[in-house]
Design an enzyme around this catalytic site. Sequence first.
Site, PDB file in Angstrom:
ATOM      1  N   CYS A   1      86.804  42.838 -18.150  1.00 59.77           N
ATOM      2  CA  CYS A   1      85.840  41.783 -18.436  1.00 59.77           C
ATOM      3  C   CYS A   1      84.553  42.298 -19.096  1.00 59.77           C
ATOM      4  CB  CYS A   1      85.485  41.012 -17.155  1.00 59.77           C
ATOM      5  SG  CYS A   1      84.479  41.987 -16.020  1.00 59.77           S
TER       6      CYS A   1
ATOM      7  N   CYS B   1      83.782  47.669 -16.811  1.00 64.91           N
ATOM      8  CA  CYS B   1      85.110  47.152 -16.496  1.00 64.91           C
ATOM      9  C   CYS B   1      85.854  46.932 -17.806  1.00 64.91           C
ATOM     10  CB  CYS B   1      85.010  45.834 -15.729  1.00 64.91           C
ATOM     11  SG  CYS B   1      86.604  44.991 -15.570  1.00 64.91           S
TER      12      CYS B   1
ATOM     13  N   CYS C   1      85.583  40.633 -11.359  1.00 66.55           N
ATOM     14  CA  CYS C   1      86.608  39.796 -11.979  1.00 66.55           C
ATOM     15  C   CYS C   1      87.951  39.928 -11.273  1.00 66.55           C
ATOM     16  CB  CYS C   1      86.762  40.127 -13.461  1.00 66.55           C
ATOM     17  SG  CYS C   1      87.584  41.705 -13.751  1.00 66.55           S
TER      18      CYS C   1
ATOM     19  N   ASP D   1      90.070  60.548 -21.517  1.00 63.68           N
ATOM     20  CA  ASP D   1      88.897  60.829 -20.698  1.00 63.68           C
ATOM     21  C   ASP D   1      89.043  62.219 -20.106  1.00 63.68           C
ATOM     22  OD1 ASP D   1      86.449  59.988 -19.209  1.00 63.68           O
ATOM     23  OD2 ASP D   1      87.758  60.304 -17.488  1.00 63.68           O
TER      24      ASP D   1
ATOM     25  N   CYS E   1      86.375  45.379  -9.655  1.00 64.09           N
ATOM     26  CA  CYS E   1      85.325  44.642 -10.363  1.00 64.09           C
ATOM     27  C   CYS E   1      85.242  43.227  -9.793  1.00 64.09           C
ATOM     28  CB  CYS E   1      85.654  44.615 -11.847  1.00 64.09           C
ATOM     29  SG  CYS E   1      84.471  43.656 -12.810  1.00 64.09           S
TER      30      CYS E   1
ATOM     31  N   ASP F   1      89.331  56.992 -13.887  1.00 59.48           N
ATOM     32  CA  ASP F   1      89.540  57.712 -15.144  1.00 59.48           C
ATOM     33  C   ASP F   1      90.325  56.882 -16.165  1.00 59.48           C
ATOM     34  OD1 ASP F   1      88.160  59.809 -14.013  1.00 59.48           O
ATOM     35  OD2 ASP F   1      89.976  60.829 -13.325  1.00 59.48           O
TER      36      ASP F   1
ATOM     37  N   GLU G   1      85.663  61.319 -26.075  1.00 60.19           N
ATOM     38  CA  GLU G   1      84.240  61.209 -25.812  1.00 60.19           C
ATOM     39  C   GLU G   1      83.546  62.447 -26.358  1.00 60.19           C
ATOM     40  OE1 GLU G   1      81.790  59.898 -21.826  1.00 60.19           O
ATOM     41  OE2 GLU G   1      83.797  60.705 -21.699  1.00 60.19           O
TER      42      GLU G   1
HETATM   43 ZN    ZN Z   1      85.836  43.083 -14.600  1.00 57.22          ZN
END
Ligand code: ZN
Length: 380
Positions: free
Chosen positions: A329, A326, A347, A189, A345, A354, A273
């Site tokens: 998940c 995320c 989860c 990244d 997150c 990053d 990217e």
């Molecule tokens: Zn998650």
Amino acid sequence: MAGRVVKRAFKYRFYPTAVQAEQLARTFGCTRYVYNRALAERSRTWSQEQRRVTYSDTSRMLTGWKRDTETAWLSEPSKGPLQESLRQLQGAFDRFWRKQSRYPQFKRKGHSKDSATYYANCFTYRGGQIRLAKQSEPLDIRWSRPLPEGCAPSQVTVSRHARGRYHISILVEDTIPEHPPTDRVVGLDAGITSLYTLSTGEKITNPRHERKDRERLAKAQRALAKKKKGSRNRAKARLKVAKIHGRITDRRRDYLHTLSTRLVRENQVIAIEDLSVRNMVRNRSLSRAISDASWSEFRSMLEYKADWYGRRVVAIDRFCPSSKTCSVCGAIASTMPLNVREWACRCGAVHDRDVNAAKNIVAVGLTVTACGDGVRPPRT
Ligand SMILES: [Zn+2]
């Protein structure tokens, strides 16, 4: 182990002695003269006689010019660079005839980069030193990275920029053994606080010295802004900005070479990217421009090295919401302002912004390699 023979150019800065600088200046003057005069001859012959002049015609002309007392000084520099100048002109005409470029232009002193190319019979490489024909001293080259062991350079090009910096580009033929296959993959990244973040969690910071250099650059730019337009001091201040800028770029390039070599050695697939559009919306401060330029340079380093060593670089689609997804998940956060460095997150996973992005990039990259090219991640 399989190996590939490739031509590689290695570029270094060098510092000529006063004698060398003078001799190079004369050589540059001669290559420019030969180029321009041959161009004039070609144009004249075509407009007056509708006849095309070939490279070997110009080569014969050159022999004549050297014998002519008025231009006898053309026999002073090594003959290689002069021949190469004619070859370049031939190339310019080839491109013109194929409608790939405009009609060749005259080279103007101080406007085009000065350069001279020496073939293997016009320089020596011995004991780690390069001597150009007709020079007694070897060039004082800053070997920022070594030439491949046991290589034989086939040609060198020396050049001088408007701001008085000299570079030498050394072309060598090198056999590159493919790296043994590995199942390691990595995502990259291009960050804001770090230069790059890897999906392994490693953060690549800017090269040492860069922060100091950038402070100097900012100071030099402020000084430049205060100088009166058209003044001598302004010209001086501009040169200073260019020098610092050049140093940052050089150091960063060396740094990126080391990094790209390492990443290609360690990983089978490198996912990055595609930043082409993302850049346009960012503000174009000079420091940003440096990062952006070095990003595309870094990408091309990764790509050609991956090709040499039997690795793969996958550039993933810019629509992938790598920062907001995320990596555990797959849930997508609704917003992710640039100042959020760490987030949690639903989860329960806690992410470094990053590192999480880099993990998503490698995940998408692997999908692409598994499905073949052209697969886009789902858009949000
Ligand atoms: Zn998650």
